[in-house]
Every structure is written in C-alpha cells, then in structure tokens.
Design a protein around this motif. Sequence first.
Motif, PDB file in Angstrom:
ATOM      1  N   GLY A  59       0.823  -1.209   0.000  1.00  0.00           N
ATOM      2  CA  GLY A  59       0.000   0.000   0.000  1.00  0.00           C
ATOM      3  C   GLY A  59       0.856   1.258   0.000  1.00  0.00           C
ATOM      4  N   GLU A  60       0.211   2.398  -0.236  1.00  0.00           N
ATOM      5  CA  GLU A  60       0.941   3.678  -0.255  1.00  0.00           C
ATOM      6  C   GLU A  60       1.692   3.883   1.059  1.00  0.00           C
TER       7      GLU A  60
ATOM      8  N   PHE B 175      -0.798   0.644  -4.157  1.00  0.00           N
ATOM      9  CA  PHE B 175      -0.407   1.997  -4.596  1.00  0.00           C
ATOM     10  C   PHE B 175       1.019   2.387  -4.195  1.00  0.00           C
ATOM     11  N   GLY B 176       1.616   1.674  -3.270  1.00  0.00           N
ATOM     12  CA  GLY B 176       3.004   1.988  -2.906  1.00  0.00           C
ATOM     13  C   GLY B 176       4.039   1.271  -3.752  1.00  0.00           C
TER      14      GLY B 176
END
Lengths: 307, 307
Positions: free
Chosen positions: B41-42, B72-73
């Motif tokens: 993840g972000e 998103f990361g």
Amino acid sequence: MSNSQLKITILGCYAATPRSFTNPTSQVLEIKNHLFLIDCGEGTQVALRKNKIKFSRIKHIFISHLHGDHVFGLVGLVSTFSLLNRESELHIHGPKGIKKFITVQLQLSGAWTKYPLIFHELSSRESEVVLEDEEVTVSTIPLKHRVYTNGFLFKEKIGDRKLLIDEAQQRNIHYTLFKSLKKGKDVTSEDGILIKNNMVTEDPAAPLSYAFCSDTMYNPEMVPLIQEVTALYHESTFLESEAALAAPTKHSTAKQAAEIAKSARVGKLILGHYSTRYGDINKFKEEAFTVFPNVILGDDGQEIVVE
Amino acid sequence: MSNSQLKITILGCYAATPRSFTNPTSQVLEIKNHLFLIDCGEGTQVALRKNKIKFSRIKHIFISHLHGDHVFGLVGLVSTFSLLNRESELHIHGPKGIKKFITVQLQLSGAWTKYPLIFHELSSRESEVVLEDEEVTVSTIPLKHRVYTNGFLFKEKIGDRKLLIDEAQQRNIHYTLFKSLKKGKDVTSEDGILIKNNMVTEDPAAPLSYAFCSDTMYNPEMVPLIQEVTALYHESTFLESEAALAAPTKHSTAKQAAEIAKSARVGKLILGHYSTRYGDINKFKEEAFTVFPNVILGDDGQEIVVE
C-alpha cells in the motif's frame, strides 16, 4: 483567511523518495477563496491529514511533471476522495499523459471515481492560462527539466477599490452607490453633487502572486514570467559544491535559485526540493543569502503567510 | 535469524486509506533465507525504512489484488530501488494487469528501471505454485473478493535430518559421511559396520508455514489449503455488529476469521485489515477469541516470531 494574504503550506519539499521524516514535493496554496494543491508525491494524503487540510476544499490540483516524487501520491488521493463520498468535480492540470497515468490504475483496480474527475492535459512550450475566474489567474511557467515540466504562476486579480466610508458619508452618498464606488465609478450624492471616485476611495491592495518553479535547471528565460511576484518557490536540489551534479540532472543550486529571485526582483524566495544527501539544510539558506536577502528555508509542515 | 522460525513484520494492517498513524496493507515475511514483501500500500517504502528492513534483501514481492490499499506503494518502491542503484532482479507476483499498472507509470515518468523487473502475472482460479526453491514453496490461495484476489501460502520445505553427533562419533563414523546421514542415508562406519540412519539422526524440525489471506469474504473453501499452517493472517475488516457491511463488500468479520482458523486448526491467527471506523481494535481480538483461542491482534510495526 483575509483576502489580502496568501498561505502556502509545504507538505513536502525533499527530492527523490519519501523517507522516514521527509516527504516528496507537495504544497497547498490558499489564495482568495481557493485552496490549490500543487504536486502530489507519495504520502501527500497523509501529509494533508497531518496538516489538517480539509480534503473537500481541494477542487484543483496542479502537477508540474510526471516524475514519481511529484505525482505518485495522486492516484491514492483521487481514490480516497471516492471513499470520502466526494461528489464535486476534481480538476487535475498536468502534463499530457497524466490522464492515462491515473485512469489505467483506476480501471485495473476496478475503482472508477463516483465524482467527476476532469483532466486538463498540458503540452504547450509557451506560458498559457490554465485557470481563470473572477478572483485569480493561474498560468504555466515552462521549465527546463529532464521531462516536460511546468511551474505555475498564481495571481490574484486586482480587487475592488477601497471605500473610505467616512468620506462617503460626509458627502452624503447613499449606501446603495457604495458598490459602484468600489468598482471605480463616479456617483452623484443625495445633494445632487457629482463625486469623483478618487475623492472617496483608495487604490485596492496590490494583488499578490505566487510562482511555483520545480523541478528546473537554472533558466533565466523564466524571469520575465515571474517578474516581481510576491513569493517564488524555486527548487534548490543542490548546493554549488555539487553544481556538477545539477547540470546533467537538470536541477538548480541554491545560488542559482537566488539569482533567479534577484533577477526577477521577487518579494520572497522559498527554497526546497533538497537532495537527501545533505544533513543540514541551513546551508541552502546561507548559500542563497549571499545573492538574495529575503530567503525562506522551506521545510515539511511549514506554513508561510505572504501579505 | 535461525532457520527454525518465521518472522512477520507488519508494516501496515488497516483498510482503505493511509492515515496519520495507520498504514494500508503490507508485510515482510522472513522465512529461511528469504525476505518476502507481501502487498504494498501507499507509504510502504517509508514503513520499510522505519522498520529498518534492508531494501536490497527484497527479491520477491507478492501482491494479493489491485485495490489501491494493497498496491499503490509499489511503483514508488520500484522507483526507489532504481535510485538506490539496485542491480539484482526484482520479481513481482500479482494479478494479471499488474505489469501494465506499474509499467505505464514508469514509461510516462520517463524512468525505466536499471535492474531487471520481472512480472509473474496470475490468473488461475485454482491454487498454484508461484515460487519454489530448495528451501521454500510459495503457492496461491484463491480468495473471494470484489476483484481477482489471491492469498499466499509460504511453506518451508522439510529440512535435513538432525545429526546426533555424539552417537555418530561413538559409532566411529567418518565425518565425511555426516552429509549423507543428514540426507537420511545409511552409512558404513570405519569399523565396517552398517549404521542404520535412524540410529544416529532425528527427524528434522517440522517445517513452518504462513498463510496470508487478505482481502476475502468468509470462504470455507480455503480451509483445505491452509490446513494446520503455523500462522494464518486473515483479514477482519469488520466486527460481527457490522456483518451486514462485510457481505456486500466481500470482507470478513473477526469472528469469521476465527472460524476459518478453527476449521483449519492453524497454530496462530493474526488479525488485521481493520476498518478505520473502529476506535479500539481490541474488540477484534475479543470477538475472535470467542471462537479460537490463539489470536494475535496485528498492528503496524509489530514483529511476530513464529517457532
């Protein structure tokens, strides 16, 4: 916020990658009644929360270029707006390609936004107006970097003339004419006398302006575009001691940023986009100060009010 | 780390969006000599730094599904590896579409990686082996979520037999034969006597296993695949009080996670992927505990060692 100030909140101003205590580029600019987001590196949505910026006030996002440290946080923010049940339009202004950049991810994750997401793709090499309303004008500042990049110039429009209320009342002007006075018109008093506008008004406050210029090599061609802006944010990735790195990567040194500020006779210079190789960012300020006195050392979480 | 343990570092275990003090899904699993990253993840690259995980040790990344809070990361991490001058291969295992998801961004930002970036796209609805070497096997656990999703099962291979060194020396076995003994073979001593393997060795430690199952609705079909794993991470986005939300969003409650753990007779259940609607995550543990006793309440930054 009063209408006679700008507020810049630096969410992140370090180059390259997010780290434990530094964020990549993102800023919030409050100008007139707008709250603009400029660039959106990874972690921007968390920085917005930490700085207590109300997400729903962001209606326009300006992206300088598609390098990750300026844009990797955008898709997450766009998605979070959906989770927050946003309904109002979101406008994204950025380089050609940004629509694909974001929409490919949304499509593949099966998560299209429920609100209107409107892309304004830029490709001109000349300055152009990208947003204009009654209060502000936003135009591009073409920058020279390794990929297509724009800075952005945010300018207040000249406001209404300032009514000298005591003078107007002494001259027996009916209050319904005050609006005309503010717009610069002459009026007739209750006594039938023509009152010249400048007898009962003053010039409005000088409009404020903010130029965001990152990332860019030293580029004096931008100077005419940013002449006498109230505040200039100019990247300073390196110090002069690393000027040999600045040239091939198309970044600037703190001294070069200050030279641009001096040439353009700006009010204040804000530095940022520091390479993470430097332990002590005070050196950036010291170096810029040798050329231009009014330097602010930007840092994450900082609020800068310009009046 | 000894070979007889697994170490799970939870970088993030909250649902939906990164927030000031909670991260979306990402974990690091240390198993045998591997260090695997699971979901990204972000903000994952910052969480890796905060947890002092050496970036260069990550050679395989497993992505469950393409929802933002799990992926998103990734592009930022992939880019940071380039900035860190990575040269070794990076393997990304994830749903069909993940290659496009990442490469479109890299291409548009003009930043292709300098190291080999190898995508292994998954599309099977049946469990399949995605990685196998002398020490571990990694296979998919098909999950039921709103989009195509896999959990992952990480299993140590059965190790060498444990040599009883005193017994072997008493029986006058030459040390050059110890390797054969560890491999389970019978040998002949210096005195010409046949030594049966089980006279001088013991069974190796039972191989450890870890199942990562997020995101998923309650799905008893996964039980045969995760039977008796040493540790199971099972999402628990909701409490039973919000079961009506879990069903349409295809998530699980803490009680449902515990029911899966009980049916599969796992060693430990680790909870996570909590909806941010809950102030106190202890309720997740309390709810799961009513069904299955050995519950760990996962949280960001937590290290869980399983022996």
